[in-house]
Scaffold this motif. Structure first.
Motif, PDB file in Angstrom:
ATOM      1  N   VAL A  48       3.202  23.742  29.530  1.00  0.00           N
ATOM      2  CA  VAL A  48       3.064  23.357  28.485  1.00  0.00           C
ATOM      3  C   VAL A  48       4.235  22.842  27.829  1.00  0.00           C
ATOM      4  CG1 VAL A  48       2.512  23.903  25.922  1.00  0.00           C
ATOM      5  CG2 VAL A  48       0.959  24.892  27.887  1.00  0.00           C
ATOM      6  N   ILE A  49       5.412  23.499  27.740  1.00  0.00           N
ATOM      7  CA  ILE A  49       6.663  23.070  27.342  1.00  0.00           C
ATOM      8  C   ILE A  49       7.131  21.842  28.144  1.00  0.00           C
ATOM      9  CG2 ILE A  49       9.207  23.928  27.378  1.00  0.00           C
ATOM     10  CD1 ILE A  49       8.215  26.889  27.229  1.00  0.00           C
ATOM     11  N   PHE A  50       6.974  21.714  29.369  1.00  0.00           N
ATOM     12  CA  PHE A  50       7.460  20.456  30.030  1.00  0.00           C
ATOM     13  C   PHE A  50       6.434  19.469  29.434  1.00  0.00           C
ATOM     14  CE2 PHE A  50       6.520  17.475  33.603  1.00  0.00           C
ATOM     15  CZ  PHE A  50       7.809  17.147  33.850  1.00  0.00           C
ATOM     16  N   GLN A  51       5.222  19.688  29.397  1.00  0.00           N
ATOM     17  CA  GLN A  51       4.567  18.433  28.652  1.00  0.00           C
ATOM     18  C   GLN A  51       5.002  17.903  27.280  1.00  0.00           C
ATOM     19  OE1 GLN A  51       0.327  19.610  29.087  1.00  0.00           O
ATOM     20  NE2 GLN A  51       0.496  19.651  31.299  1.00  0.00           N
ATOM     21  N   HIS A  52       5.181  19.033  26.577  1.00  0.00           N
ATOM     22  CA  HIS A  52       5.876  18.664  25.296  1.00  0.00           C
ATOM     23  C   HIS A  52       7.134  17.678  25.339  1.00  0.00           C
ATOM     24  CE1 HIS A  52       8.389  19.626  21.702  1.00  0.00           C
ATOM     25  NE2 HIS A  52       7.236  19.195  20.964  1.00  0.00           N
TER      26      HIS A  52
END
Length: 64
Positions: A48-52
């Motif tokens: 999720v952090i990577f996608q953000h």
């Protein structure tokens, strides 16, 4: 010039200042910074952090 952003107002403000003070011929490298020891990581998967970061960097192309 290397500028790290994390999506916060402060980091985006720093990017704006960097653009204002840099000479016209300056080349920028913008990196998304995420702390892998982030406290919320227990319930917020790293994906999720990577996608953000990916969305944030993509949405800022050409916009400072």
């Amino acid at each position: 010039m290397l500028v790290a952003i994390d999506g916060s107002d402060s980091s985006l403000g720093a990017l704006r200042v960097a653009v204002l003070i840099a000479p016209l011929e300056t080349q920028f490298k913008i990196v998304y910074a995420a702390d892998d020891n982030f406290v919320l990581r227990e319930w917020l998967p790293i994906d999720v952090i990577f996608q953000h970061g990916t969305r944030l960097l993509g949405s800022r192309k050409g916009n400072a």
